[in-house]
Motif scaffolding. Structure first.
Motif, PDB file in Angstrom:
ATOM      1  N   ARG A 161      -3.020   5.025  -0.812  1.00 54.05           N
ATOM      2  CA  ARG A 161      -2.261   4.177  -1.478  1.00 54.05           C
ATOM      3  C   ARG A 161      -1.527   4.869  -2.433  1.00 54.05           C
ATOM      4  O   ARG A 161      -0.220   4.275  -2.932  1.00 54.05           O
ATOM      5  CB  ARG A 161      -3.194   2.899  -2.229  1.00 54.05           C
ATOM      6  N   PHE A 162      -1.744   6.001  -3.156  1.00 50.20           N
ATOM      7  CA  PHE A 162      -1.028   6.694  -4.136  1.00 50.20           C
ATOM      8  C   PHE A 162      -0.047   7.597  -3.448  1.00 50.20           C
ATOM      9  O   PHE A 162       0.948   7.955  -4.199  1.00 50.20           O
ATOM     10  CB  PHE A 162      -1.913   7.611  -5.041  1.00 50.20           C
ATOM     11  N   SER A 163       0.192   7.846  -2.257  1.00 47.24           N
ATOM     12  CA  SER A 163       0.846   8.684  -1.439  1.00 47.24           C
ATOM     13  C   SER A 163       1.583   8.082  -0.273  1.00 47.24           C
ATOM     14  O   SER A 163       2.717   8.791   0.124  1.00 47.24           O
ATOM     15  CB  SER A 163       0.253  10.239  -1.205  1.00 47.24           C
ATOM     16  N   VAL A 164       1.105   7.278   0.130  1.00 53.35           N
ATOM     17  CA  VAL A 164       1.575   6.716   1.660  1.00 53.35           C
ATOM     18  C   VAL A 164       3.206   6.434   1.411  1.00 53.35           C
ATOM     19  O   VAL A 164       3.656   5.758   0.427  1.00 53.35           O
ATOM     20  CB  VAL A 164       0.803   5.803   2.374  1.00 53.35           C
ATOM     21  N   ASP A 165       3.910   6.573   2.485  1.00 56.54           N
ATOM     22  CA  ASP A 165       5.197   6.013   2.335  1.00 56.54           C
ATOM     23  C   ASP A 165       5.528   5.121   3.276  1.00 56.54           C
ATOM     24  O   ASP A 165       5.415   5.075   4.446  1.00 56.54           O
ATOM     25  CB  ASP A 165       6.195   7.359   2.860  1.00 56.54           C
ATOM     26  N   SER A 166       5.725   4.133   2.806  1.00 56.31           N
ATOM     27  CA  SER A 166       6.255   2.620   3.476  1.00 56.31           C
ATOM     28  C   SER A 166       7.672   2.595   4.007  1.00 56.31           C
ATOM     29  O   SER A 166       8.669   2.675   3.186  1.00 56.31           O
ATOM     30  CB  SER A 166       6.096   1.435   2.486  1.00 56.31           C
ATOM     31  N   VAL A 167       7.502   3.051   5.523  1.00 54.43           N
ATOM     32  CA  VAL A 167       8.846   3.370   5.888  1.00 54.43           C
ATOM     33  C   VAL A 167       9.266   2.069   6.575  1.00 54.43           C
ATOM     34  O   VAL A 167       8.742   1.506   7.530  1.00 54.43           O
ATOM     35  CB  VAL A 167       8.980   4.327   7.028  1.00 54.43           C
ATOM     36  N   VAL A 168      10.395   1.260   5.916  1.00 52.60           N
ATOM     37  CA  VAL A 168      10.760  -0.394   6.496  1.00 52.60           C
ATOM     38  C   VAL A 168      12.310  -0.271   6.353  1.00 52.60           C
ATOM     39  O   VAL A 168      12.989   0.279   5.450  1.00 52.60           O
ATOM     40  CB  VAL A 168      10.043  -1.088   5.619  1.00 52.60           C
ATOM     41  N   SER A 169      12.689  -0.903   7.523  1.00 56.13           N
ATOM     42  CA  SER A 169      14.109  -1.202   7.383  1.00 56.13           C
ATOM     43  C   SER A 169      14.540  -1.947   6.254  1.00 56.13           C
ATOM     44  O   SER A 169      13.969  -2.712   5.834  1.00 56.13           O
ATOM     45  CB  SER A 169      14.564  -1.723   8.662  1.00 56.13           C
ATOM     46  N   GLN A 170      15.882  -1.889   5.916  1.00 51.64           N
ATOM     47  CA  GLN A 170      16.741  -2.478   4.917  1.00 51.64           C
ATOM     48  C   GLN A 170      16.621  -4.246   5.133  1.00 51.64           C
ATOM     49  O   GLN A 170      16.292  -4.854   4.152  1.00 51.64           O
ATOM     50  CB  GLN A 170      18.048  -1.930   4.433  1.00 51.64           C
ATOM     51  N   ARG A 171      16.514  -4.421   6.506  1.00 48.64           N
ATOM     52  CA  ARG A 171      16.770  -5.764   6.842  1.00 48.64           C
ATOM     53  C   ARG A 171      15.125  -6.358   6.546  1.00 48.64           C
ATOM     54  O   ARG A 171      15.043  -7.491   5.807  1.00 48.64           O
ATOM     55  CB  ARG A 171      17.068  -5.963   8.179  1.00 48.64           C
ATOM     56  N   ALA A 172      14.085  -5.613   7.029  1.00 48.28           N
ATOM     57  CA  ALA A 172      12.869  -6.165   6.807  1.00 48.28           C
ATOM     58  C   ALA A 172      12.547  -6.233   5.322  1.00 48.28           C
ATOM     59  O   ALA A 172      11.862  -7.059   4.644  1.00 48.28           O
ATOM     60  CB  ALA A 172      11.800  -5.524   7.627  1.00 48.28           C
ATOM     61  N   LEU A 173      12.822  -5.072   4.805  1.00 55.39           N
ATOM     62  CA  LEU A 173      12.446  -4.851   3.317  1.00 55.39           C
ATOM     63  C   LEU A 173      13.062  -6.195   2.252  1.00 55.39           C
ATOM     64  O   LEU A 173      12.506  -6.701   1.543  1.00 55.39           O
ATOM     65  CB  LEU A 173      13.143  -3.729   2.633  1.00 55.39           C
ATOM     66  N   ARG A 174      14.298  -6.656   2.756  1.00 50.44           N
ATOM     67  CA  ARG A 174      15.066  -7.570   1.949  1.00 50.44           C
ATOM     68  C   ARG A 174      14.569  -9.171   2.393  1.00 50.44           C
ATOM     69  O   ARG A 174      14.235  -9.896   1.656  1.00 50.44           O
ATOM     70  CB  ARG A 174      16.561  -7.682   2.344  1.00 50.44           C
ATOM     71  N   GLU A 175      14.303  -9.282   3.825  1.00 47.98           N
ATOM     72  CA  GLU A 175      14.070 -10.704   4.159  1.00 47.98           C
ATOM     73  C   GLU A 175      12.451 -10.729   4.135  1.00 47.98           C
ATOM     74  O   GLU A 175      12.138 -12.137   3.790  1.00 47.98           O
ATOM     75  CB  GLU A 175      14.318 -10.931   5.587  1.00 47.98           C
ATOM     76  N   ILE A 176      11.693  -9.984   4.156  1.00 48.61           N
ATOM     77  CA  ILE A 176      10.376 -10.260   3.811  1.00 48.61           C
ATOM     78  C   ILE A 176       9.763  -9.569   2.620  1.00 48.61           C
ATOM     79  O   ILE A 176       9.042 -10.564   1.802  1.00 48.61           O
ATOM     80  CB  ILE A 176       9.534  -9.439   5.031  1.00 48.61           C
ATOM     81  N   TYR A 177       9.821  -8.446   2.405  1.00 48.43           N
ATOM     82  CA  TYR A 177       8.937  -7.795   1.310  1.00 48.43           C
ATOM     83  C   TYR A 177       9.540  -7.827   0.003  1.00 48.43           C
ATOM     84  O   TYR A 177       8.646  -8.016  -1.023  1.00 48.43           O
ATOM     85  CB  TYR A 177       8.738  -6.111   1.578  1.00 48.43           C
TER      86      TYR A 177
END
Length: 845
Positions: A161-177
């Motif tokens: 949890r301190f190092s993992v890179d959450s690789v997420v599209s800008q669309r999913a980042l905006r609409e969901i997270y």
């Protein structure tokens, strides 16, 4: 003694404060307090965990606190009015504990049911989560207490949890997270945010300029304070320039003298520091204006009004999943009720980690059912049936005269196993729990770098025979009973997942105890500095910590046979099974969604001998139910807080009509979850977790993939029936606003509550691929038998919009959208249309 402070002239202070004072303010003073400068009139702001209670400023021997249902249970209420009242109650308790900031709510999306902290989030849908979050904040901040919305953002797993890179599209980042955080800012104006531990698309959240400055401050207009999660700062100049105001906890690791060096090197400037200090001083002014004392003594809150709200909240967190034989509510005056399951006797008010606390009191399901059964003259009998624990239950219910002692001198080689012990303690304190996480509350500054610790308690056995006993610890430890070593956790100590994964594995042994006899349980603990594994919390390197468990020994087969025999003789069997803090906690993720141990075999065996069995599953996140076809009556009880037992009994015996709705899709099997191939340790990209499912989480995935879940999002039954009618959809304004009106009628014979859920489906042409439908509004109404009410909800431009990565903005698409209304995502009774005449782009709120 508390100090009175006057409102600060922020700009004047910024012009006159010495640079070293400003730099000192950029990090916490200790684990739970901001730095202060009394000579300049700047107080120390106190923070407290959250999110489902107010622990106060101590993990160890803290002031008792009220525990409300965990967030998935709160989300199941679909009740913003109730959540706002919960927020107010939490605010009142913060005032009683001298806390100016509550570290909550959590509005991360539950991407996978395996997430260790999934129970801390409200659900899988950003609209539900965002509006529930806003209600919580509005209630809390109405009492002058700052909410701290967390964990910003894409903090969805505990593995790395301190190092993992959450690789997420800008669309999913905006609409969901990001969306629930945006809705929280739009509808409640929170005073503070907390960044997450992880990276987001390559950059840690605590130093991510796009997230903290471009989106949160400039685009959304947030003008509050941003603090780190505990030890979640990994840079100096980068985090300051990105917009992180305070490093927590203190003393500082990444700031302090490091800031001065960065300043001397020209990597940061006075203006950068002033931007951060300005937000700190503004929050200090809110704390001053609240009237909450600084450095105050902590007191507990336990009033009839609070207990009533806790009980109401517990009942609202319960979802009726099946009632095919109308076994519920329990009626017909059964003479014998069998209560079975370890979750029945051992209350599970919350998940583990920073959300856990010492409750003012706790009502177990067995307690609640037994009390309710008295009112109808029924006899209640209990059997465990199967163990749900990963670690043996604490000895707390059986112990008395417990205390911890600390000794400055280092231990001799015989310290861990010498039967005689007569040394005088240098510091001691009574305790009420055999779970001692002494990261705070102990004067380590006076006890040296590695003091030794001793815990003693008198335990009176209520069972004659063989007991399993256990010990887990932060450092090296042994467990002695009447002076004899029974568990050794020194040479045989192995790293485990206790104490935020800084502790050992649990070590067990078997002992013979006599019923009614009192024994002296003793733990001797020491942290060998040469054997410390460096971790994120520096204070853990010398802190003492241990947990002592005990439980009567019983084979799996014998326990199940006892429960089956009891079920055979009962008119009604209530089987309470599920998870607990051993399985759902901060620090680690779940390995699967199965019920623990031999639980499923127990459920099958009881169902086979008693058709009048109510299966109650208790968990913070979805669990698999391989016996579901054979179970006519199933109730999902999330972690329900102090009053979980009474809340459950109120539902089972019909004092309260169930009205909860699932805030999460319950998959029939783990493989049906969209994150199955890319979550935690299953990821094929070490150091990264790729959100390959994009915007298709939860019901968005099952809809598009045509998967039938075990139970769908928004689902929940009642003891009465409802009908939806008279759908009216207004025209959409040029800005994308419209209203939806409909009528809900209680067509049954019992008063009850129903949630009107409004979903929208985009045009099939002229738009990029989108979810089949999305929740855009909801409203809970209370109806007497035969009563009808008209419901009107407002829907904004978000309903028409998707995030366009090409234009880097929201796009509201012209076209005709379908509007559907009902009581569950899979039971939409009304359909209408709304047309947006013209496409437009937008950013912000």
């Amino acid at each position: 003694m508390t100090t009175t402070y006057k409102k600060l002239d922020v700009e004047q202070l910024l012009a006159t404060l010495p640079l070293d004072v400003k730099i000192r303010l950029l990090a916490g003073k200790d684990f739970w307090n901001f730095e202060s400068s009394p000579s300049h009139g700047i107080p120390s702001i106190r923070v407290s965990d959250g999110p489902n209670g107010v622990r106060g400023s101590r993990f160890f021997n803290g002031t008792p606190a009220n525990c409300f249902p965990s967030s998935t249970g709160t989300g199941a209420s679909f009740d913003v009015e109730l959540v706002e009242r919960i927020g107010k109650a939490l605010g009142n308790e913060c005032r009683a504990k001298g806390a100016h900031v509550l570290l909550g709510p959590t509005c991360n999306m539950q991407r996978s049911p395996l997430g260790g902290r999934g129970f801390e989030s409200f659900g899988e849908d950003p609209t539900l989560s965002g509006l529930i979050t806003a209600a919580y904040i509005n209630g809390l901040q109405s009492q002058g207490v700052s909410a701290c919305v967390k964990h910003y953002v894409a903090n969805d797993q505990e593995f790395e949890r301190f190092s993992v890179d959450s690789v997420v599209s800008q669309r999913a980042l905006r609409e969901i997270y990001l969306e629930p955080f945006r809705l929280a800012v739009k509808h409640s104006s929170p005073w503070s945010f907390m960044t997450s531990y992880n990276r987001v698309n390559g950059v840690h959240a605590s130093e991510n300029t796009q997230l903290l400055d471009d989106i949160l401050r400039k685009e959304w207009g947030f003008d509050g304070l941003v603090m780190s999660d505990w030890t979640g700062v990994y840079s100096t100049s980068q985090s300051i320039k990105a917009g992180l105001d305070v490093e927590m906890p203190g003393p500082t690791t990444m700031r302090g003298s490091a800031v001065m060096r960065q300043f001397a090197a020209g990597k940061i400037f006075v203006e950068d520091i002033d931007e951060r200090v300005r937000n700190i001083l503004n929050l200090a002014n809110r704390a001053i204006e609240s009237g909450i004392p600084f450095e105050a003594e902590e007191t507990a809150v336990d009033t009839p009004e609070t207990r009533a709200l806790l009980r109401e909240a517990a009942a609202s967190a319960i979802v009726l999943l099946k009632n095919e034989k109308e076994l519920l509510p329990i009626s017909g005056k059964p003479k014998k009720i069998a209560v079975i399951g370890s979750n029945a006797k051992i209350a599970v008010p919350s998940g583990g980690g920073s959300a856990s606390l010492a409750g003012t009191y706790t009502i177990s399901p067995l307690d609640g059912i037994t009390e309710a059964a008295k009112e109808i003259g029924a006899e209640v009998s209990f059997a465990t049936g199967a163990s749900a624990f990963r670690y043996l239950p604490l000895i707390d219910p059986f112990m008395k005269n417990a205390k911890v002692e600390f000794f400055i001198d280092s231990p001799t080689k015989d310290y861990f196993n010498d039967a005689s012990f007569s040394a005088k303690a240098d510091w001691e304190e009574p305790t009420k729990s055999s779970l001692a996480f002494m990261i705070d509350g102990v004067p380590y500054d006076k006890l040296g770098s590695s003091p030794r610790c001793r815990f003693t308690a008198e335990l009176t056995s209520d069972f004659a025979g063989t007991w399993d006993v256990s010990l887990g610890s932060l450092g090296q430890a042994t467990l002695l009973i009447d002076g004899k070593v029974v568990v050794e956790n020194v040479e045989s100590r192995r790293p485990g997942e206790l104490f935020f994964t800084a502790g050992s594995e649990e070590r067990r042994a078997q002992v013979q105890l006599e019923k009614g006899k009192t024994y002296l349980f003793e733990v001797r603990h020491w942290t060998d500095p040469t054997k410390v594994t460096p971790g994120p919390f520096a204070t853990l390197d010398k802190a003492a910590g241990f947990r002592v468990g005990a439980y009567p020994s019983q084979t799996v087969e014998a326990a199940r046979e006892e429960a089956v025999a009891l079920a055979k003789t009962a008119d009604v069997a209530v089987l309470v099974v599920g998870t607990n803090v051993d399985w759902e906690s901060e620090g680690f993720d779940r390995k699967n969604i199965d019920l623990p141990g031999a639980t499923n075999d127990l459920v099958k065996a009881v169902l086979a001998v008693n058709p009048n069995t109510v299966v109650v599953t208790q968990s913070g996140a979805p669990v698999a139910m391989p016996w579901i076809k054979d179970a006519p009556t199933v109730v999902q009880a999330f972690f329900g807080g102090n009053e979980l037992g009474n809340g459950l009994a109120d539902i089972l015996f019909g004092k309260v009509n169930p009205s909860g709705k699932l805030p999460l899709t319950f998959p029939a099997r783990l493989e049906d979850n969209p994150a199955y191939h890319s979550f935690g340790i299953t990821s094929d990209t070490p150091g990264k977790v790729v959100y390959g499912e994009g915007v298709y989480i939860g019901y968005r995935h099952t809809d598009r993939s045509n998967i039938t879940p075990l139970f769908p999002f928004g689902y929940g039954l009642s003891y009465t029936s409802f009908a939806f009618s008279d759908l009216q959809v207004s025209s959409a304004s040029a800005e994308g606003d419209f209203t939806v009106s409909f009528t809900i009628t209680n067509t049954g014979k019992t008063a009850g509550k129903q949630v009107g859920q409004v979903y929208i489906s985009p045009p099939t042409e002229g738009r990029i691929t989108s979810p089949v439908k999305e929740l855009v509004a909801f409203k809970k109404v209370d109806l007497k038998a035969g009563e009808k009410k008209e419901v009107t909800v407002k829907v904004a431009k978000e309903a028409f919009s998707y995030w366009d990565e090409h234009f880097d903005s929201w796009v509201a698409t012209a076209g005709t959208f379908k509007v559907a209304v009902g009581g569950s995502s899979d039971a939409l009774e009304l359909e209408g249309e709304v047309k947006l005449e013209k496409t437009f782009k937008w950013r912000g709120l």
